[in-house]
Scaffold this motif. Structure first.
Motif, PDB file in Angstrom:
ATOM      1  N   UNK A 287      69.321  78.229 -59.744  1.00  0.00           N
ATOM      2  CA  UNK A 287      68.186  77.325 -59.602  1.00  0.00           C
ATOM      3  C   UNK A 287      68.450  76.388 -58.425  1.00  0.00           C
ATOM      4  N   UNK A 288      67.399  76.020 -57.717  1.00  0.00           N
ATOM      5  CA  UNK A 288      67.520  75.166 -56.535  1.00  0.00           C
ATOM      6  C   UNK A 288      67.224  73.724 -56.937  1.00  0.00           C
TER       7      UNK A 288
ATOM      8  N   UNK B 257      60.303  79.714 -56.959  1.00  0.00           N
ATOM      9  CA  UNK B 257      59.459  79.384 -58.097  1.00  0.00           C
ATOM     10  C   UNK B 257      59.946  80.045 -59.357  1.00  0.00           C
ATOM     11  N   UNK B 258      59.657  79.410 -60.481  1.00  0.00           N
ATOM     12  CA  UNK B 258      59.961  79.970 -61.790  1.00  0.00           C
ATOM     13  C   UNK B 258      59.186  79.160 -62.815  1.00  0.00           C
TER      14      UNK B 258
ATOM     15  N   UNK C  26      61.129  77.069 -65.617  1.00  0.00           N
ATOM     16  CA  UNK C  26      62.111  76.046 -65.294  1.00  0.00           C
ATOM     17  C   UNK C  26      61.492  74.928 -64.467  1.00  0.00           C
ATOM     18  N   UNK C  27      62.049  73.731 -64.578  1.00  0.00           N
ATOM     19  CA  UNK C  27      61.617  72.616 -63.740  1.00  0.00           C
ATOM     20  C   UNK C  27      62.119  72.780 -62.315  1.00  0.00           C
ATOM     21  N   UNK C  28      63.251  73.453 -62.148  1.00  0.00           N
ATOM     22  CA  UNK C  28      63.799  73.711 -60.816  1.00  0.00           C
ATOM     23  C   UNK C  28      63.412  75.126 -60.406  1.00  0.00           C
ATOM     24  N   UNK C  29      63.062  75.307 -59.127  1.00  0.00           N
ATOM     25  CA  UNK C  29      62.669  76.650 -58.686  1.00  0.00           C
ATOM     26  C   UNK C  29      63.861  77.601 -58.568  1.00  0.00           C
ATOM     27  N   UNK C  30      63.549  78.852 -58.708  1.00  0.00           N
ATOM     28  CA  UNK C  30      64.507  79.937 -58.593  1.00  0.00           C
ATOM     29  C   UNK C  30      64.213  80.657 -57.292  1.00  0.00           C
TER      30      UNK C  30
END
Length: 158
Positions: free
Chosen positions: A69-70, A97-98, A101-105
């Motif tokens: 995750x970024x 994007x994902x 998750x709150x953080x993008x992939x």
């Protein structure tokens, strides 16, 4: 393979995916109409990647990720690296994007038209090449995201 059958992706993508997984010695999992597997790219010492395959809008969408995750402090530079990749390379496409998750992939994405016809060997060759290019995409985008993430990089002259 002599006289290997040619399969239309529309109705045959799942069997092609199962065959590719069998050739790689990996189990296939299902989730919400998608098939996915985890596999190594580039030999036994290569990174472990997740390959997710599903239908969407008349295409077969193949997304490859290393699962990283970024975080917010790397989002802008990683997005810049992904944009640079997409401007320079034809395929795969770098996507951030994902929905889960709150953080993008960060993913490497390839789309194939469902009207495409491939043999099992052709499908395997396509996905094997995608894995190799995905390793490069993920490495380049993640590395640049780390290099540029420091606020010192954006600080003006004193």
């Amino acid at each position: 393979m002599p006289d290997e059958p040619v399969v239309e992706l529309l109705d045959g993508w799942e069997s092609l995916m199962w065959e590719w997984a069998r050739r790689r010695g990996e189990p296939v999992h299902t989730e919400d109409g998608a098939l996915y597997l985890e596999t190594k790219a580039g030999g036994p010492s290569g990174p472990r990647l997740t390959v997710d395959v599903s239908r969407a809008a008349g295409s077969l969408v193949v997304a490859v990720t290393d699962g990283t995750l970024v975080p917010a402090d790397r989002l802008a530079p990683t997005a810049a690296a992904a944009t640079a990749w997409n401007a320079r390379e034809v395929t795969p496409t770098a996507v951030l994007g994902d929905a889960r998750s709150d953080e993008p992939l960060l993913s490497a994405v390839l789309t194939l038209p469902l009207v495409c016809h491939l043999t099992a060997t052709g499908f395997a060759t396509t996905l094997d090449a995608l894995l190799d290019r995905s390793v490069r995409l993920l490495r380049e985008c993640h590395d640049l995201g780390f290099v540029l993430r420091s606020t010192d990089d954006l600080a003006g002259p004193e």
